[in-house]
Motif scaffolding. Structure first.
Motif, mmCIF file in Angstrom:
data_model
loop_
_atom_site.group_PDB
_atom_site.id
_atom_site.type_symbol
_atom_site.label_atom_id
_atom_site.label_comp_id
_atom_site.label_asym_id
_atom_site.label_seq_id
_atom_site.Cartn_x
_atom_site.Cartn_y
_atom_site.Cartn_z
ATOM 1 N N HIS A 44 0.833 -1.198 0.000
ATOM 2 C CA HIS A 44 0.000 0.000 0.000
ATOM 3 C C HIS A 44 0.874 1.257 0.000
ATOM 4 O O HIS A 44 0.621 2.213 -0.741
ATOM 5 N N GLU A 45 1.926 1.222 0.808
ATOM 6 C CA GLU A 45 2.830 2.375 0.902
ATOM 7 C C GLU A 45 3.584 2.590 -0.404
ATOM 8 O O GLU A 45 3.825 3.742 -0.811
ATOM 9 N N ASN A 48 1.246 4.386 -2.819
ATOM 10 C CA ASN A 48 1.094 5.788 -2.443
ATOM 11 C C ASN A 48 2.324 6.594 -2.802
ATOM 12 O O ASN A 48 2.227 7.721 -3.320
ATOM 13 N N SER A 49 3.494 6.037 -2.503
ATOM 14 C CA SER A 49 4.746 6.739 -2.790
ATOM 15 C C SER A 49 4.908 7.002 -4.280
ATOM 16 O O SER A 49 5.308 8.097 -4.700
ATOM 17 N N LYS A 52 2.623 9.803 -5.406
ATOM 18 C CA LYS A 52 3.135 11.113 -5.002
ATOM 19 C C LYS A 52 4.283 11.560 -5.907
ATOM 20 O O LYS A 52 4.382 12.736 -6.277
ATOM 21 N N TYR A 59 -1.348 15.387 -6.230
ATOM 22 C CA TYR A 59 -1.679 14.178 -5.469
ATOM 23 C C TYR A 59 -2.926 14.384 -4.611
ATOM 24 O O TYR A 59 -3.761 13.483 -4.486
ATOM 25 N N GLU A 63 -7.932 12.575 -3.350
ATOM 26 C CA GLU A 63 -8.850 12.445 -2.227
ATOM 27 C C GLU A 63 -10.245 12.934 -2.576
ATOM 28 O O GLU A 63 -11.243 12.342 -2.163
ATOM 29 N N ARG A 86 -7.931 5.663 -7.505
ATOM 30 C CA ARG A 86 -8.178 4.863 -6.315
ATOM 31 C C ARG A 86 -8.980 3.624 -6.692
ATOM 32 O O ARG A 86 -9.876 3.672 -7.527
ATOM 33 N N HIS A 90 -6.917 1.364 -2.261
ATOM 34 C CA HIS A 90 -5.514 1.530 -2.634
ATOM 35 C C HIS A 90 -5.415 2.475 -3.836
ATOM 36 O O HIS A 90 -6.426 2.841 -4.434
ATOM 37 N N ILE A 91 -4.214 2.842 -4.194
ATOM 38 C CA ILE A 91 -3.986 3.705 -5.348
ATOM 39 C C ILE A 91 -3.258 2.922 -6.438
ATOM 40 O O ILE A 91 -2.255 2.250 -6.166
#
Length: 364
Positions: A44-45, A48-49, A52, A59, A63, A86, A90-91
């Motif tokens: 997941h991280e 996201n990274s 970004k 980014y 949302e 999304r 998750h992205i």
């Protein structure tokens, strides 16, 4: 995880796309087939990274909006088209790697009649095909030829901007949807007040966009636009069917007068196993085809294309047969890409044997 290094390496491997999805390794599309970039499963991280790194200040839009389209240059000189979105908490990211330069028309494998599109003074030219069929590259090459040969004003509406043009003889304005203008509809209406000679519309999707594009072509502008259809005849029906029944005859009449050409494209795997080759259908309307458009006889257009080869028209099936005879693609790939399978088999001397390759294997 550094997405910049992945983009650079994917480009070196001749990848066209990169997919970033939670729970899977990064996957890249090479010659139309997805394969793992490496064996590292994305967390997941990680997702996201990567988002970004790709979007920077955009980014935060994820949302509120849920998906973001963008384009940018990474690894110093690799231009990419991005779609970050999304899904299930998750992205994910879909990254299209663009060429770092606009190719010359002669490099694309198009029939010579397509070079004439850049010489038209007015009217509408439609380039159609599935996602990933090379439409943007063809249009970029056409506009760049105009840029090199004509002193005129080009305005593009794109979502997002893919190829960057460097003005030569032309004055060029490139407008991005959601950044430079609110939508295709508002941007196209504004364009008509901006003294354009040539207009590029990234995609004709709505009644308002199609209506304004036809009006622009009627009033002396040269309009280039894209659709997602598989053939010239399908393009006519797609445009007409957007309108309510009481307006369809008027739209057919407008199309019959303003349409200059339809180019339908596919990208197919080469017989050598490396790279892709362009297959296309070209329709430059003659008086018979214009009458068919006007009278709603689009099922007859395919036959009219076949019988007007001397005027530069070529059907997809005839183009595929030519590629088979040149050894550029296999017979099986040609059959899977054909519009009329039985006709194509006759052209290439193939029996009614079953084919062993699925359409999913054909380049998308």
């Amino acid at each position: 995880m550094n997405i910049i290094s992945i983009i650079k390496e994917a480009q070196l491997r001749r990848a066209s796309d990169i997919h970033v999805v939670y729970g899977l390794p990064v996957r890249i599309r090479i010659d139309g087939v997805l394969e793992n970039y490496d064996d590292n499963v994305l967390t997941h991280e990680d997702c996201n990274s990567i988002a970004k790194q790709l979007l920077a200040e955009k980014y935060k839009l994820l949302e509120s909006v849920g998906e973001v389209d963008a384009a940018g240059t990474f690894a110093d000189d690799v231009r990419c088209r991005l779609h970050v979105f999304r899904q299930q908490g998750h992205i994910s990211s879909a990254i299209r790697i663009l060429s770092d330069r606009i190719p010359e028309l002669e490099m694309l494998g198009l029939p010579p009649i397509c070079y004439e599109f850049a010489e038209y003074p007015r009217g509408i030219v439609i380039v159609t095909g599935e996602t990933g069929s090379g439409k943007s590259t063809t249009l970029a090459a056409l506009l760049n030829r105009i840029n090199q040969t004509r002193a005129q004003h080009i305005i593009t509406l794109e979502d997002p901007i893919e190829y960057i043009y460097h003005p030569d003889k032309c004055t060029i304005n490139q407008r991005q949807i959601a950044e430079d203008t609110a939508s295709y509809e508002t941007g196209l209406k504004a364009i008509l007040r901006e003294d354009p000679d040539i207009i590029l519309i990234g995609e004709m999707r709505t009644l308002e966009t199609i209506e304004t594009a036809l009006t622009a072509a009627e009033t002396g502008h040269l309009v280039f636009a894209t659709l997602h259809t598989n053939s010239a005849a399908d393009s006519i029906d797609r445009i007409v069917d957007v309108f309510p029944g009481e307006r369809q005859q008027q739209i057919r009449l407008q199309l019959s007068m303003t349409l200059r050409a339809v180019l339908a494209q596919q990208l197919l795997p080469r017989a050598s196993g490396q790279g892709r080759v362009l297959a296309c259908e070209v329709m430059v309307p003659n008086s018979a085809i214009r009458a068919m458009i006007r009278e709603g006889k689009t099922p007859q257009i395919a036959s009219a294309i076949q019988t007007s080869a001397a005027e530069g028209n070529i059907s997809m099936d005839n183009f595929l047969a030519k590629l088979v005879k040149q050894g550029a693609i296999s017979r099986e790939v040609a059959v899977e890409a054909a519009h009329d399978i039985d006709f194509l088999k006759k052209l290439i001397g193939m029996s009614s044997m079953s084919t062993s390759i699925s359409r999913d294997r054909i380049i998308r």
